[in-house]
Design a protein around this motif. Structure first.
Motif, short mmCIF file in Angstrom:
data_model
loop_
_atom_site.label_atom_id
_atom_site.label_comp_id
_atom_site.label_asym_id
_atom_site.label_seq_id
_atom_site.Cartn_x
_atom_site.Cartn_y
_atom_site.Cartn_z
N LEU A 344 33.85 40.64 38.75
CA LEU A 344 34.69 41.66 39.37
C LEU A 344 35.93 41.05 40.02
CD1 LEU A 344 31.91 43.91 40.95
CD2 LEU A 344 33.26 44.40 38.91
N LEU A 345 35.76 39.91 40.69
CA LEU A 345 36.91 39.26 41.33
C LEU A 345 37.97 38.84 40.31
CD1 LEU A 345 35.12 36.97 43.96
CD2 LEU A 345 36.32 39.12 44.39
N PHE A 346 37.54 38.56 39.08
CA PHE A 346 38.48 38.14 38.04
C PHE A 346 38.82 39.27 37.06
CE2 PHE A 346 37.10 33.96 39.44
CZ PHE A 346 38.28 33.22 39.39
N GLY A 347 38.36 40.49 37.33
CA GLY A 347 38.71 41.62 36.48
C GLY A 347 38.00 41.65 35.15
N LEU A 348 36.84 41.00 35.05
CA LEU A 348 36.07 41.01 33.81
C LEU A 348 35.10 42.18 33.79
CD1 LEU A 348 35.12 37.21 33.66
CD2 LEU A 348 36.95 38.34 32.40
N SER A 349 34.58 42.47 32.62
CA SER A 349 33.50 43.44 32.51
C SER A 349 32.31 42.95 33.32
CB SER A 349 33.09 43.62 31.04
OG SER A 349 31.88 44.34 30.95
N GLU A 350 31.63 43.87 33.99
CA GLU A 350 30.50 43.49 34.85
C GLU A 350 29.41 42.74 34.09
OE1 GLU A 350 29.50 46.49 38.15
OE2 GLU A 350 30.37 47.73 36.59
#
Length: 361
Positions: A344-350
């Motif tokens: 989440l901190l890097f904007g990836l899929s969970e």
């Protein structure tokens, strides 16, 4: 986000770090650059942590260089986490604090030691089921709940979200452990079955025998952590949280949470609340059967069931329901949630890097 996430770990000798290493080595967007353990510097990871043979040639290092990393996981003892945080005291706490062009390159820090559970040092409490927006929208740091708090919070979250927690919440947490979890560096270690009353200073909620007793939250401290999170979700909550814990040998490792809740709604309505609360989350599921730890061992899943609690109330009393949840306390309760927060901190899929195979036999 950066094309690849260069990761370092502090406290690499702990069991929690071993589980984290296994996950990160198979994460498609991560390169594990360094694992710090001054006492084991120069030793190979795959000698100390089982299951890594053929996956890595890394050796433990004495120190980390944050300038070469995008993300650091703090694992192990509080003093290690606090010592590292002192070295980055001048770093931005949020992406909004940095120049726009530099925001994506800022260091992310994920604490797994329990040192910053009150959201100090810019930490977001790492319960993604409630704090997902904060983690996605500019946060740079997360503090992972203790495993027991994580499990109980998952059981209570939908009720808290719907302002349905008011009285005393009684939760019992049972921890199954197989003696085969011993590391190769400590092959004779066994986890003896024991039952603990309300004060359990000998049992770490992070299940890390290396951590000092002062950093092993007992039931009272875990209850305080849970209560604080419920108050964030529902500021009107004025009830109490009572915890009891038990540790025993099981066929597969895992944690079982049983929470008995006074609840005026019928079971079907409560089930609807749980389905709605978790419908857009990737790892928690309501099932119409009695979930077992074998269903979730070695995965980042939590399975729950809801049933009426019979024969315990007078006709005038508020009926109670029983929430049962099972999760792997080393994965969903610790390393898996840490990687979830990193995503989440890097904007990836969970789910990136967390589609793990269950250990069902």
């Amino acid at each position: 986000m950066t094309n690849v996430i260069n990761v370092g770990i502090i406290g690499g000798e702990t069991e929690a770090a071993g589980e984290l290493i296994r996950i990160l080595l198979n994460h498609p967007d991560v390169i594990l650059r360094a694992v710090c353990s001054p006492a084991h510097a120069g030793q190979r990871l795959d000698v100390y942590h089982r299951g890594l043979t053929g996956d890595t040639d890394l050796c433990f290092v004495k120190n980390l260089d944050p300038s070469k990393l995008n993300c650091v996981f703090l694992v192990g003892e509080s003093w290690q986490a606090e010592e590292f945080m002192a070295t980055v005291a001048d770093a931005p706490l949020h992406r909004n604090d940095a120049e726009e062009e530099d925001g994506e390159e800022l260091l992310r820090i994920i604490d797994m030691t329990g040192s910053f559970l009150h959201e100090e040092n810019g930490m977001v409490y790492g319960f993604p089921e409630y704090h997902r927006k904060a983690l996605v929208r500019g946060a740079l740091r997360a503090s992972i709940p203790s495993a027991i708090a994580n499990g109980v919070e998952l059981a209570l979250f939908p009720l808290a979200k719907n302002h349905m927690l008011g009285g005393a919440v009684q939760a019992t947490v049972s921890i199954s452990r197989n003696a085969a979890i011993a590391t190769s560096a400590n092959p004779d270690m066994e986890f003896e079955p024991q039952v603990y009353d309300m004060a359990v200073s000998q049992l770490s909620t992070r299940l890390d025998p290396i951590a000092p007793v002062a950093n092993r939250p007992d039931t009272e401290r875990a209850a305080d952590e849970i209560r604080e999170e419920i108050k964030r979700i529902d500021p009107s909550f004025s009830g109490s949280v009572r915890l009891s814990m038990a540790a025993g040998r099981g066929h597969l490792r895992g944690m079982t949470v049983i929470a008995d809740i006074p609840c005026g709604a019928n079971v079907e309505e409560v089930k609807r609340m749980y389905e709605e609360a978790y419908c857009d989350h990737a790892f928690t599921f309501l099932v119409d059967r009695d979930p077992e730890t074998a269903d979730v061992s070695n995965t980042n899943k939590c399975l729950m069931s809801i049933s009426p609690l019979d024969g315990a109330t007078a006709p005038s009393a508020v009926p109670r329901i029983r929430i049962k949840g099972v999760l792997d306390d080393f994965v969903k309760g610790s390393a898996g949630t840490a990687v979830h927060c990193m995503n989440l901190l890097f904007g990836l899929s969970e789910r990136t890097g967390l589609a793990l195979k269950a250990s069902v036999v």
